[in-house]
Design an enzyme around this catalytic site. Structure first.
Site, PDB file in Angstrom:
ATOM      1  N   LYS A  22       0.845  -1.202   0.000  1.00 41.24           N
ATOM      2  CA  LYS A  22       0.000   0.000   0.000  1.00 41.24           C
ATOM      3  C   LYS A  22       0.875   1.244   0.000  1.00 41.24           C
ATOM      4  CE  LYS A  22      -1.546   1.697   4.016  1.00 41.24           C
ATOM      5  NZ  LYS A  22      -1.223   3.113   4.265  1.00 41.24           N
ATOM      6  N   ASN A  23       1.909   1.266   0.859  1.00 37.00           N
ATOM      7  CA  ASN A  23       2.686   2.500   1.028  1.00 37.00           C
ATOM      8  C   ASN A  23       3.636   2.783  -0.116  1.00 37.00           C
ATOM      9  OD1 ASN A  23       1.255   2.984   3.281  1.00 37.00           O
ATOM     10  ND2 ASN A  23       2.844   2.328   4.726  1.00 37.00           N
ATOM     11  N   CYS A 116      -3.973  13.212  11.710  1.00 38.03           N
ATOM     12  CA  CYS A 116      -4.982  12.151  11.731  1.00 38.03           C
ATOM     13  C   CYS A 116      -4.925  11.546  13.131  1.00 38.03           C
ATOM     14  CB  CYS A 116      -4.686  11.122  10.658  1.00 38.03           C
ATOM     15  SG  CYS A 116      -3.191  10.223  11.004  1.00 38.03           S
TER      16      CYS A 116
HETATM   17  C1  EPZ Z   1       4.570   6.823   6.050  1.00 39.81           C
HETATM   18  O1  EPZ Z   1       3.881   7.915   6.635  1.00 39.81           O
HETATM   19  C2  EPZ Z   1       3.573   5.689   6.012  1.00 39.81           C
HETATM   20  N1  EPZ Z   1       2.434   6.079   5.208  1.00 39.81           N
HETATM   21  C3  EPZ Z   1       3.104   5.371   7.425  1.00 39.81           C
HETATM   22  O2  EPZ Z   1       2.237   4.237   7.339  1.00 39.81           O
HETATM   23  C4  EPZ Z   1       4.326   4.985   8.255  1.00 39.81           C
HETATM   24  O3  EPZ Z   1       3.917   4.740   9.582  1.00 39.81           O
HETATM   25  C5  EPZ Z   1       5.338   6.134   8.228  1.00 39.81           C
HETATM   26  O4  EPZ Z   1       5.684   6.435   6.859  1.00 39.81           O
HETATM   27  C6  EPZ Z   1       6.617   5.788   8.979  1.00 39.81           C
HETATM   28  O5  EPZ Z   1       7.198   4.649   8.420  1.00 39.81           O
HETATM   29  C7  EPZ Z   1       2.545   6.032   3.864  1.00 39.81           C
HETATM   30  O6  EPZ Z   1       3.594   5.682   3.338  1.00 39.81           O
HETATM   31  C8  EPZ Z   1       1.333   6.404   3.069  1.00 39.81           C
HETATM   32  P1  EPZ Z   1       6.868  10.131   8.016  1.00 39.81           P
HETATM   33  P2  EPZ Z   1       4.540   9.388   6.575  1.00 39.81           P
HETATM   34  O7  EPZ Z   1       6.853  11.327   7.165  1.00 39.81           O
HETATM   35  O8  EPZ Z   1       5.275   9.548   5.318  1.00 39.81           O
HETATM   36  C9  EPZ Z   1       6.925  13.527  11.323  1.00 39.81           C
HETATM   37  C10 EPZ Z   1       0.301   2.999   7.689  1.00 39.81           C
HETATM   38  O9  EPZ Z   1      -0.192   2.533   8.722  1.00 39.81           O
HETATM   39  N2  EPZ Z   1       6.948  14.462  10.183  1.00 39.81           N
HETATM   40  O10 EPZ Z   1       8.051   9.204   7.946  1.00 39.81           O
HETATM   41  O11 EPZ Z   1       3.511  10.366   6.961  1.00 39.81           O
HETATM   42  C11 EPZ Z   1       5.562  12.859  11.449  1.00 39.81           C
HETATM   43  O12 EPZ Z   1       4.691  13.678  12.188  1.00 39.81           O
HETATM   44  C12 EPZ Z   1       0.858   4.402   7.705  1.00 39.81           C
HETATM   45  O13 EPZ Z   1       0.411   2.390   6.595  1.00 39.81           O
HETATM   46  C13 EPZ Z   1       7.129  15.823  10.432  1.00 39.81           C
HETATM   47  O14 EPZ Z   1       7.252  16.244  11.578  1.00 39.81           O
HETATM   48  O15 EPZ Z   1       5.588   9.247   7.778  1.00 39.81           O
HETATM   49  C14 EPZ Z   1       5.876  11.582  12.162  1.00 39.81           C
HETATM   50  O16 EPZ Z   1       5.951  11.853  13.541  1.00 39.81           O
HETATM   51  C15 EPZ Z   1       0.672   5.106   9.036  1.00 39.81           C
HETATM   52  N3  EPZ Z   1       7.126  16.683   9.380  1.00 39.81           N
HETATM   53  C16 EPZ Z   1       7.259  11.221  11.640  1.00 39.81           C
HETATM   54  O17 EPZ Z   1       7.808  12.418  11.074  1.00 39.81           O
HETATM   55  C17 EPZ Z   1       6.972  16.244   8.097  1.00 39.81           C
HETATM   56  O18 EPZ Z   1       7.002  17.081   7.174  1.00 39.81           O
HETATM   57  C18 EPZ Z   1       7.234  10.129  10.584  1.00 39.81           C
HETATM   58  O19 EPZ Z   1       6.579  10.614   9.504  1.00 39.81           O
HETATM   59  C19 EPZ Z   1       6.795  14.869   7.869  1.00 39.81           C
HETATM   60  C20 EPZ Z   1       6.792  13.994   8.922  1.00 39.81           C
END
Ligand code: EPZ
Length: 417
Positions: A22-23, A116
């Site tokens: 999915k991701n 979310c």
């Molecule tokens: C991706 O989310 C995945 N989603 C998530 O899977 C997964 O948990 C996550 O990566 C970590 O591996 C998809 O790929 C669609 P991040 P993403 O940017 O890209 C902070 C599932 O269950 N952050 O690595 O949103 C953020 O708040 C989902 O399939 C910032 O602060 O994750 C979080 O605390 C849930 N500023 C952390 O980084 C930003 O600009 C990780 O986020 C971006 C992120």
């Protein structure tokens, strides 16, 4: 509303075939608009997230043709227009259209919802990357307009190895002038899958899967054929279910290296598993040793698997802990597990488990995708029947979960109420 009704106590045997990730798929579908001619992506999971992204493509005038597990995307006659909230709020990954439309047209206007249930999930690192490339970002309430006269490649350092920001900056940079370097880039396998797709279109990306990615901008990108990698989180979820109630349960069509952090943890607690070239066979053990989990970025223990893994910790002998370091609110399954009989307490970012505890079927709610998956896992070992509501969350990310579990012996049915 859709609900799942599961009667626990069954031993699961047979083979579960893992679908496309999915991701990865949710990034590949927006990325496809960068190609000037038709692309075909196979092994796309049939889940609501991919359906919703195709709705956004169609709304932009992109032609999509769904065959089973593959999708043909033709952006020849697409128009760049505002992506409204009715579309973008359906999934967070709609934000990949920011990078793709900026990369293709140097302008994107889209409504983008805030966080979310699992956390605030800001996109500041995405926007910082776009600005570094020369774009201006205008935010009016939750409508973003990002545009640039020219996109100029440059060095970009990510304060956090964000998966989304790494991919989104890649999408914006593939047609920029000159070289972009992303340092402290995320190393998840899905990023490699997206970079390979872009390179198949004619992009020039090196280093994907390491913490330094180099992108040399090109003028044109052409259509190609690409395949989504197997879903490591789906594979991990079913492997955990096998450790809970499997009897030679085979999890097939996987890349075992992608879930090494999970399989080594399972071996540590005493799980009986056989790791093949593209499958895992696993059976329930009677005695699991206590252990601790600390989530981290790839190749560490994935945050997406800590919730399903928490069910195993309710069955381990002694005290276990999970420290969640990625998202601020990712223990929402805990109250429901405690209702079912688990002994779990949460303080700040750490959940503490005392086991083993017998679980009993109850009426519970899926609060988010992976919490929902953990409640399915709990229901399969609980005494009696469990009803899970809000299962739209689960169906977003697990293709044919009812069919896959039924065919290996689970008593599970989906109802509409
Ligand atoms: C991706 O989310 C995945 N989603 C998530 O899977 C997964 O948990 C996550 O990566 C970590 O591996 C998809 O790929 C669609 P991040 P993403 O940017 O890209 C902070 C599932 O269950 N952050 O690595 O949103 C953020 O708040 C989902 O399939 C910032 O602060 O994750 C979080 O605390 C849930 N500023 C952390 O980084 C930003 O600009 C990780 O986020 C971006 C992120």
């Amino acid at each position: 509303m859709k609900i799942l009704e599961i009667t626990g106590g069954q031993k699961l045997s047979g083979t579960i075939r893992i679908s496309g990730a999915k991701n990865s798929a949710v990034a590949l579908i927006p990325a496809a608009i960068l190609a000037e001619t038709e692309t075909t992506i196979c092994n796309i999971p049939e889940i609501t997230d991919t359906d919703n992204l195709c709705d956004i493509l169609n709304n932009l005038g992109v032609k999509t043709k769904r065959a089973s597990e593959s999708i043909i995307i033709d952006s020849t006659n697409m128009q760049n227009q505002v992506i409204n909230e009715e579309f973008s709020k359906k999934l967070r990954a709609s934000y990949y259209f920011m990078g793709a439309l900026l990369g293709k047209y140097k302008k994107v206007t889209m409504h983008f919802p805030g966080g979310c249930s699992i956390g605030a999930r800001p996109i500041d690192l995405h926007l910082k990357g776009f600005e570094a490339l020369g774009a201006t970002v205008k935010k009016e309430e939750n409508k973003y307009t990002v545009e640039a006269d020219r996109l100029i490649g440059c060095p970009i350092y990510l304060d956090f190895a964000s998966v989304g920001a790494t991919i989104n900056i890649m999408l914006a940079a593939v047609k920029a002038e000159g070289r972009t370097t992303i340092d402290n880039a995320a190393k998840e396998p899905e990023i490699v899958n997206v970079a390979t797709f872009l390179n198949n279109m004619g992009a020039r990306i090196t280093g994907a899967g390491t913490s330094t990615i180099r992108i040399d901008g090109v003028k044109h990108l052409h259509g190609c054929f690409h395949e989504v990698i197997p879903d490591r989180i789906e594979a991990g979820t079913y492997t955990i279910i096998g450790a809970l109630c499997g009897e030679n349960l085979k999890i097939d069509n996987i890349i075992p290296e992608h879930i090494e952090s999970l399989t080594s943890k399972l071996q540590e607690i005493g799980a009986k598993l056989e790791i093949g070239s593209d499958y895992i066979t696993i059976s329930r053990s009677e005695n699991y040793k206590a252990t601790n989990i600390k989530t981290s970025t790839y190749p560490g223990f994935p945050t997406d698997l800590q919730q399903p893994f928490s069910i195993l910790l309710t069955q381990c002998n002694g005290k276990c802990k999970i420290e969640e370091t990625i998202f601020e609110n990712r223990f929402m399954q805990v109250p429901y597990l405690c209702q079912m009989g688990a002994d779990i307490s949460v303080k700040n970012q750490t959940a503490t488990f005392i086991g083993p505890t017998k679980l009993k079927g109850k009426e519970v709610v899926a609060t988010d995708l992976r919490a929902g998956a953990s409640l399915v896992a709990a229901s399969l070992i609980a005494e009696g029947t469990t009803k899970i509501t809000n299962v739209e969350h689960i169906l977003r990310g697990y293709e044919n979960i009812v069919e896959k579990l039924t065919q290996v012996g689970a008593k599970i049915k989906r109802e509409e109420i």
